[in-house]
Design a protein around this motif. Structure first.
Motif, PDB file in Angstrom:
ATOM      1  N   SER B  13       0.824  -1.217   0.000  1.00 21.62           N
ATOM      2  CA  SER B  13       0.000   0.000   0.000  1.00 21.62           C
ATOM      3  C   SER B  13       0.856   1.264   0.000  1.00 21.62           C
ATOM      4  N   THR B  14       1.094   1.841   1.167  1.00 20.06           N
ATOM      5  CA  THR B  14       1.757   3.155   1.196  1.00 20.06           C
ATOM      6  C   THR B  14       3.202   3.115   0.715  1.00 20.06           C
ATOM      7  N   LYS B  16       4.390   1.165  -1.899  1.00 20.39           N
ATOM      8  CA  LYS B  16       4.447   0.305  -3.087  1.00 20.39           C
ATOM      9  C   LYS B  16       5.692   0.581  -3.921  1.00 20.39           C
ATOM     10  N   SER B 275       4.443   8.648  -7.373  1.00 24.16           N
ATOM     11  CA  SER B 275       3.576   8.668  -6.195  1.00 24.16           C
ATOM     12  C   SER B 275       4.235   9.264  -4.948  1.00 24.16           C
ATOM     13  N   PHE B 277       5.294  12.276  -2.495  1.00 22.06           N
ATOM     14  CA  PHE B 277       4.716  13.572  -2.201  1.00 22.06           C
ATOM     15  C   PHE B 277       5.679  14.687  -2.602  1.00 22.06           C
TER      16      PHE B 277
ATOM     17  N   GLU C 129      -5.298   0.331   6.177  1.00 22.18           N
ATOM     18  CA  GLU C 129      -4.990   1.727   6.474  1.00 22.18           C
ATOM     19  C   GLU C 129      -6.220   2.621   6.509  1.00 22.18           C
ATOM     20  N   THR C 133      -7.556   4.397   9.923  1.00 23.33           N
ATOM     21  CA  THR C 133      -7.402   5.836  10.164  1.00 23.33           C
ATOM     22  C   THR C 133      -8.755   6.528  10.222  1.00 23.33           C
ATOM     23  N   LYS C 145      -8.734  15.159  10.415  1.00 20.61           N
ATOM     24  CA  LYS C 145      -7.280  15.045  10.577  1.00 20.61           C
ATOM     25  C   LYS C 145      -6.666  14.379   9.358  1.00 20.61           C
ATOM     26  N   ASP C 146      -5.623  14.986   8.840  1.00 24.17           N
ATOM     27  CA  ASP C 146      -4.869  14.428   7.708  1.00 24.17           C
ATOM     28  C   ASP C 146      -5.741  14.136   6.495  1.00 24.17           C
ATOM     29  N   LEU C 149      -4.059  14.866   3.143  1.00 21.03           N
ATOM     30  CA  LEU C 149      -3.010  13.886   2.868  1.00 21.03           C
ATOM     31  C   LEU C 149      -3.628  12.545   2.499  1.00 21.03           C
ATOM     32  N   GLU C 152      -4.844  12.600  -0.990  1.00 22.86           N
ATOM     33  CA  GLU C 152      -3.742  12.511  -1.951  1.00 22.86           C
ATOM     34  C   GLU C 152      -3.184  11.085  -2.019  1.00 22.86           C
ATOM     35  N   MET C 153      -3.072  10.458  -0.845  1.00 19.69           N
ATOM     36  CA  MET C 153      -2.603   9.064  -0.776  1.00 19.69           C
ATOM     37  C   MET C 153      -3.477   8.177  -1.640  1.00 19.69           C
ATOM     38  N   LYS C 156      -2.935   8.721  -5.313  1.00 22.61           N
ATOM     39  CA  LYS C 156      -1.684   8.113  -5.777  1.00 22.61           C
ATOM     40  C   LYS C 156      -1.747   6.595  -5.679  1.00 22.61           C
ATOM     41  N   ARG C 157      -2.906   6.089  -5.313  1.00 17.89           N
ATOM     42  CA  ARG C 157      -3.122   4.643  -5.169  1.00 17.89           C
ATOM     43  C   ARG C 157      -2.201   4.031  -4.127  1.00 17.89           C
ATOM     44  N   LYS C 158      -1.930   4.808  -3.077  1.00 18.27           N
ATOM     45  CA  LYS C 158      -1.062   4.280  -2.023  1.00 18.27           C
ATOM     46  C   LYS C 158      -1.880   3.639  -0.906  1.00 18.27           C
ATOM     47  N   ILE C 159      -3.182   3.943  -0.864  1.00 14.34           N
ATOM     48  CA  ILE C 159      -4.017   3.179   0.058  1.00 14.34           C
ATOM     49  C   ILE C 159      -5.247   2.717  -0.710  1.00 14.34           C
TER      50      ILE C 159
END
Lengths: 667, 290, 196
Positions: B13-14, B16, B275, B277, C129, C133, C145-146, C149, C152-153, C156-159
């Motif tokens: 996930s975070t 990757k 990806s 920041f 995640e 959260t 909160k957040d 962010l 954006e996460m 970006k396909r981060k979560i």
């Protein structure tokens, strides 16, 4: 026919309270071969001794058993008494019915029976005792002192003033040791070199002192009263009989940038050098590793300019044998280094303080050189990286010391005192400077010591923070020190210009080969071992070899000097007569039955046994047997237990005597 | 040889980018990674702070799975997973009691021989930096990198034990292999605040500020990391830090495997840089790397 | 604060030793742990003070301090302690003891974060995640909160929207159920105690 006398002491109430002394004496009188038995209140007193002496004469005693206290208390007393009455003192034995009986038991009946048994056993032994004579060995009435620091210098002067010749061996080019590197000493703030150099000069000019500098002990043979030491006088490449110490060679030497040992790497010296201006002797040494001639075959400037022709590039190490009766070891200390590479495998460096890569994180000896008027900065406090005067200095105590994780559990004793001194000297030189000290405890136990530390805090405004420092790192031209003050319960951060670490006092990294040559023991930190920490602090377990100074344990100058004088007094005692008398408890070999296997030679912890050849009239070797040196043998009995043919016996504790005791015990 | 691969929750996930770049590096140098079947979360910080046994059993169950698949080692890029796996192994090796408890909880006989590697150890000890140097096609010249190890790669020393905890050099040496310059700086192993990121964000902001500041003072162009949580804290929160402390940090945070992959000639578009920041493209273009 | 040290009935230092496997009698309060702790500035009691209060048998003070929850388990203290005491483990033991005794940490959000993280690990096998959260924000009343962010996460396909679960969910549930707060150690199991 044995005629044994038994004397039972009451020792006031000490024995009589628990043991029925008169009944014990009465029963003892009935033992076989006991012709006289009596009890008395105080055997060791004058009337008590007279009682014994009279009995020896009147009853023609052939052996005496005194049932009283421990032999460690009064064996000498009673043996002197019987000897005055004409009986060999080794025919007098003691049965300990105090420490081994009345003082450790409560039941009176049992204690009384035990006291009688102890007497009975001793009677059987004393019947088999042989009359022995003390052993006399000749003494070479000279001494050697190894190490020319303040302890070695003091010991040499005291022995020499006592009328005995001293050979002083020092491995560096000059005597003086670490004390010569100090600026001022606590608690008086005397200039260190000013008080030391007069002693150094006395050593050099004393008629009884033979000084070998730039020399080391190569080998040691012999034993107490009769040592033969081979000294390696290393090649200086300068003839010390010709050199006048004019110094021109050092002026002309082109290699001027070598980091000098005396200035702890902060100053530079030449390849041909004298370690410091007040060096004794004032004769230079050529550092072969850094000399242009030795490296490339060119130069020889020193030789060109020396008008005494004292330079000798062909000089070799010289081996000199000296015979002495006593040796004093005063080899001093080293300082713990925070670098990653360490001398001892059990010790770790201080990564959290930078492993030594920050030029402005220095140790206390380096700070001494900065403070010293004869140092690399002529006494001005300037920091190594850029020569600026530091306005904020942080001193950290216990670096390495009292730190199990780093491998050093002990306290180095002197750091609390010298750190206080450093803060004061720094403040006297840099009036606007601020000194911070991180400490765990303050150990200032000497005379005027605590008042000295209070002065640093109360008068010179040093800020003392109680806590260790976790990390030091460089940020720009400052060093960030992250510490704690447990008294206020806070984390403390200081941006310092200079950090001085009070690093632990350690044993010299190369002490072990010397200790092994001398047969002197050492502990896990390689500090040399004294014979008894309380009562025999300057003797070792090797007879005739004494200790003085920091080689034994961390200590300050007054203690080192006191120990040195103490060792000197032991030496003078040893050398006070032509012969040394020893107790005759030594082993002897029966050369008829000895097979020459040599097990005893290996087993002897004092190396007192040698091989001896027995030859016939034609010089042909018939057999090799073991032979015990009665001067070195300590009578421990190890050889007896290991001998396979029972060919070795111990005077005073023969097999016959000891087995008789054991048989009597089980009778 | 097959290396067992334990990505851990973050790499899916975070983090990757870490997953992509690690796989890219291993592909380039022919190291075969076999992801462990049905692996479970190692428990990270919450497990060992709630129940001691849970904190050991969760990571250990993954070692059992790997062992069951015939693998005798596990590579874990995430520093936290790596630390938990090694800690679990350390406890089981040093305590009969714990070993027995794990057998009870996991229901299987424990194999204590299985090795656990971090990706740095894999490259340094298993593959070798000398060999890796010969594979470098595009040296990352002129790039000044501050190597940030954080806590879990180097501590506790008796568990992890592959580099000096005060002055580690394994990542610095790897950066040198890529052709870039590792800088000397003071905060190599200072904590970023880790999992306090969510419940105590203010703590993380202060800690990260110190790290970014130290890297800046040392003249670093970017910071290399080997831990997903360090990456998130250092990368994602820079704007929050700038707001809070009136600073102007714009430091790209790169995974060490991204740097290695770049130097081995892997196409930068395939390394997940988009990806981040704090975009690294400007810096990489400036240095002529892309 | 006044401590009546003769009045301690139970010996907390010894009880603590059984749980944590650490002998706190060894600590000579040098303060190096406090000196290097990156988060000491946020604590109410410094790390060495926490140890001091354990040495003085004061469980109440220790369990009610913010300090163990500010601790980030970075292990700097343990790595540098001159007496080789694992201070990070001391803090961890206090935290676990707090969970076991049902004590609410004085640091807002500390307990919730751990609980929520583990809740999803227990049911899915891996951490979630987004869910964690989001629920955390709700439970601590910090709804936004957040948020930026987080968005954006997500872009970006981060979560991911949904949790990534494992196949064998029963196995992990069993691990959770069988695990105890502390390993029951007996006196002979001494390998973990660093002795001097």
């Amino acid at each position: 026919m044995a005629r044994v006398g038994v004397f039972v002491c009451h020792c006031g109430e000490n024995i009589a309270r628990t043991v029925d002394c008169s009944s014990v004496a009465e029963r003892a009188s009935k033992l076989r071969d006991v012709v006289y038995s009596v009890d008395y209140k105080y055997m060791c007193s004058d009337p008590g001794q007279t009682l014994i002496k009279d009995a020896v004469k009147k009853y023609e005693l052939t052996g005496v058993v005194i049932a009283s206290c421990s032999p460690l208390m009064h064996e000498k007393t009673f043996r002197r008494a019987v000897s005055e009455a004409g009986l060999n003192p080794f025919l007098c034995e003691m049965a300990n019915i105090r420490e081994h009986c009345s003082w450790v038991h409560e039941d009176k009946e049992d204690a009384t029976q035990k006291a009688f048994d102890l007497i009975r056993i001793m009677v059987e032994k004393v019947k088999r005792n042989h009359p022995l004579q003390p052993i006399r060995i000749p003494v070479t009435r000279r001494a050697m002192v190894i190490g020319g620091g303040v302890a070695g210098i003091q010991a040499s002067l005291d022995i020499a003033d006592g009328g005995r010749q001293v050979v002083l061996v020092e491995k560096s080019p000059s005597i003086g040791g670490h004390m010569a590197q100090l600026s001022e000493t606590f608690p008086t703030l005397d200039c260190s070199q000013c008080i030391l150099t007069p002693k150094m000069v006395s050593v050099n000019s004393h008629k009884n002192i033979k000084l070998y500098t730039y020399s080391e002990v190569e080998s040691v043979e012999g034993y107490i009263g009769n040592f033969e030491v081979t000294i390696r006088k290393k090649a200086r490449y300068v003839d010390d009989t010709k050199c006048t110490g004019c110094g021109i060679c050092q002026q002309k030497c082109p290699m001027k940038k070598i980091p000098g040992e005396f200035n702890t790497g902060l100053g530079k010296r030449t390849a041909i050098y004298v370690p410091f201006p007040q060096a004794v002797p004032n004769i230079p040494v050529i550092d072969k590793e850094n000399c242009t001639y030795f490296k490339t075959g060119k130069c020889k400037a020193c030789e060109k300019f020396c008008d005494r022709k004292a330079i000798d590039f062909e000089q070799k190490d010289e081996f000199i044998k000296e015979k002495v009766g006593a040796i004093v070891v005063a080899t001093g200390y080293d300082l713990y280094s925070i670098k990653k590479e360490q001398n001892f495998p059990t010790v770790k460096g201080y990564g959290e303080y930078g492993y030594g890569k920050y030029p402005d994180v220095i140790n206390s000896l380096q700070f001494e050189r900065l403070l010293s008027a004869s140092g690399p900065t002529f006494g001005e406090v300037k920091r190594p990286s850029d020569g600026k005067t530091p306005e904020t200095v942080v001193f950290i105590q216990c670096v390495g010391s009292r730190d199990d994780a780093k491998g050093i559990s002990y306290c180095s004793k002197i750091c609390c005192m010298y750190t206080a001194k450093h803060t004061m000297l720094y403040k006297h030189k840099v009036h606007n400077g601020k000194a911070f000290v991180f400490y765990m405890d303050i150990r200032s136990a000497g005379k005027n010591y605590d008042e000295f530390v209070r002065r640093a805090i109360e008068e010179d405004e040093a800020v003392y923070l109680r806590g260790r420092v976790s990390k030091i790192y460089q940020e720009g031209d400052k060093l960030i020190v992250k510490g704690a003050d447990t008294l206020s319960g806070t984390q403390v951060e200081i941006a310092a210009d200079l950090v001085v670490l009070a690093t632990a006092m350690t044993a010299q990294s190369d002490i072990v080969p010397l200790a092994q040559k001398l047969g002197v023991g050492y502990d896990k930190y390689h500090f040399l071992s004294e014979a008894h920490p309380k009562l025999r602090p300057v003797e070792t377990n090797s007879a005739g070899i004494f200790l003085a100074g920091a080689c034994q344990a961390p200590k300050d100058i007054p203690e080192a000097v006191a120990q040195a004088s103490a060792a000197a007094s032991k030496v003078l005692g040893l050398c006070s007569s032509e012969e040394l008398e020893r107790e005759p408890y030594v082993a002897t070999v029966n050369e008829t039955t000895c097979a020459g296997c040599g097990f005893c030679i290996t087993a002897c912890p004092y190396q007192a046994i040698e091989r001896k050849e027995i030859k016939n009239r034609n010089g042909e070797v018939l057999k090799t047997v073991a032979s015990v040196n009665h001067g070195v043998c300590q009578g421990c009995g190890t050889c007896l237990s290991i001998c396979r043919s029972k060919s070795i016996d111990l005077a005073g504790f023969t097999d016959e005597e000891v087995y008789a005791e054991i048989d009597a015990m089980f009778a | 040889m097959d290396y067992g691969y334990f990505p851990g929750c973050s790499l899916h996930s975070t983090a990757k980018e870490f997953n992509i770049s690690t796989k890219a590096v291993c592909d380039e140098i022919d190291i075969k990674l076999k992801e462990i079947d049905d692996w479970v979360c190692c428990g990270a910080t919450p497990a060992h702070n709630t129940k001691e046994e849970l904190g050991i059993a969760l990571p250990y169950s993954n070692l059992l799975s790997a062992s069951g698949q015939g693998l005798d080692n596990v590579v874990a890029p995430c520093a936290a997973c790596y630390n938990r796996l090694k800690t679990a192994k350390h406890h089981v090796n040093n305590s009969e009691t714990i070993k027995n408890r794990m057998t009870e909880i996991l229901g299987d006989e424990i194999n204590t021989d299985i090795k656990v590697f971090h990706v740095l150890e894999l490259l340094r000890d298993e593959y070798g930096y000398e060999k890796l140097k010969t594979m470098v096609k595009k040296p990352l010249k002129d790039l000044k990198v501050a190597c940030y190890y954080g806590c879990l790669l180097v501590r506790p020393t008796d568990v992890v034990n592959f580099d000096d905890p005060e002055d580690p050099v394994s990542m610095d040496d790897l950066v040198t292999v890529t052709g870039a310059q590792p800088v000397q700086w003071s905060h190599k192993t200072e904590c970023c605040g880790a999992s306090h990121a969510i419940p105590q964000t203010n703590v993380v902001l202060e800690l990260v500020r110190r790290i970014l500041n130290a890297a800046k003072i040392a003249g670093a162009d970017c910071i290399a990391v080997a831990c997903p949580l360090c990456h998130v804290n250092l990368d994602m929160r820079q704007s929050q830090i700038n707001n809070e402390f009136m600073t102007e940090f714009k430091t790209p945070i790169l995974y060490i495997t991204q740097l290695v992959a770049l130097s081995l000639g892997v196409d930068y578009k395939k390394l997940g840089f988009e990806s981040h920041f704090n975009e690294p493209f400007t810096l990489l273009k400036e240095k002529g790397i892309i | 604060m006044q401590l009546h040290l003769d009045e301690s009935v139970d010996n907390f230092t010894d009880e603590f030793k059984k749980l944590s496997n650490i002998d706190l009698y060894n600590c000579y309060q040098c303060g190096k742990c406090t000196a290097g702790c990156p988060v000491a500035g946020f604590m109410d009691k410094t790390p060495n003070q926490i140890i001091r209060f354990i040495q003085l048998n004061q469980p109440e003070i220790v369990l009610n301090s913010k300090t163990p929850y500010i601790c980030a388990s970075c292990n700097t203290c343990s790595a540098r302690c001159p007496k080789d005491i694992d201070i990070a483990r001391v803090m961890e033991t206090i935290r676990i003891l707090g969970v076991k005794k049902g004590i609410k940490p004085k640091v807002k959000g500390a307990a919730e974060f751990n609980k929520l993280f583990l809740k999803y690990v227990k049911t899915e096998g891996r951490s979630y995640e987004l869910g964690m959260t989001a629920e955390f924000n709700i439970r601590t009343g910090q709804f936004l909160k957040d948020a930026a962010l987080g968005a954006e996460m997500f872009m970006k396909r981060k979560i991911s929207l949904l949790p990534e679960g494992v196949k064998n969910k029963k196995r992990i549930k069993k691990i959770f159920e069988k695990s105890d707060y502390f390993v029951s150690r007996n006196d002979s199991d001494n390998k973990n105690i660093k002795e001097h």
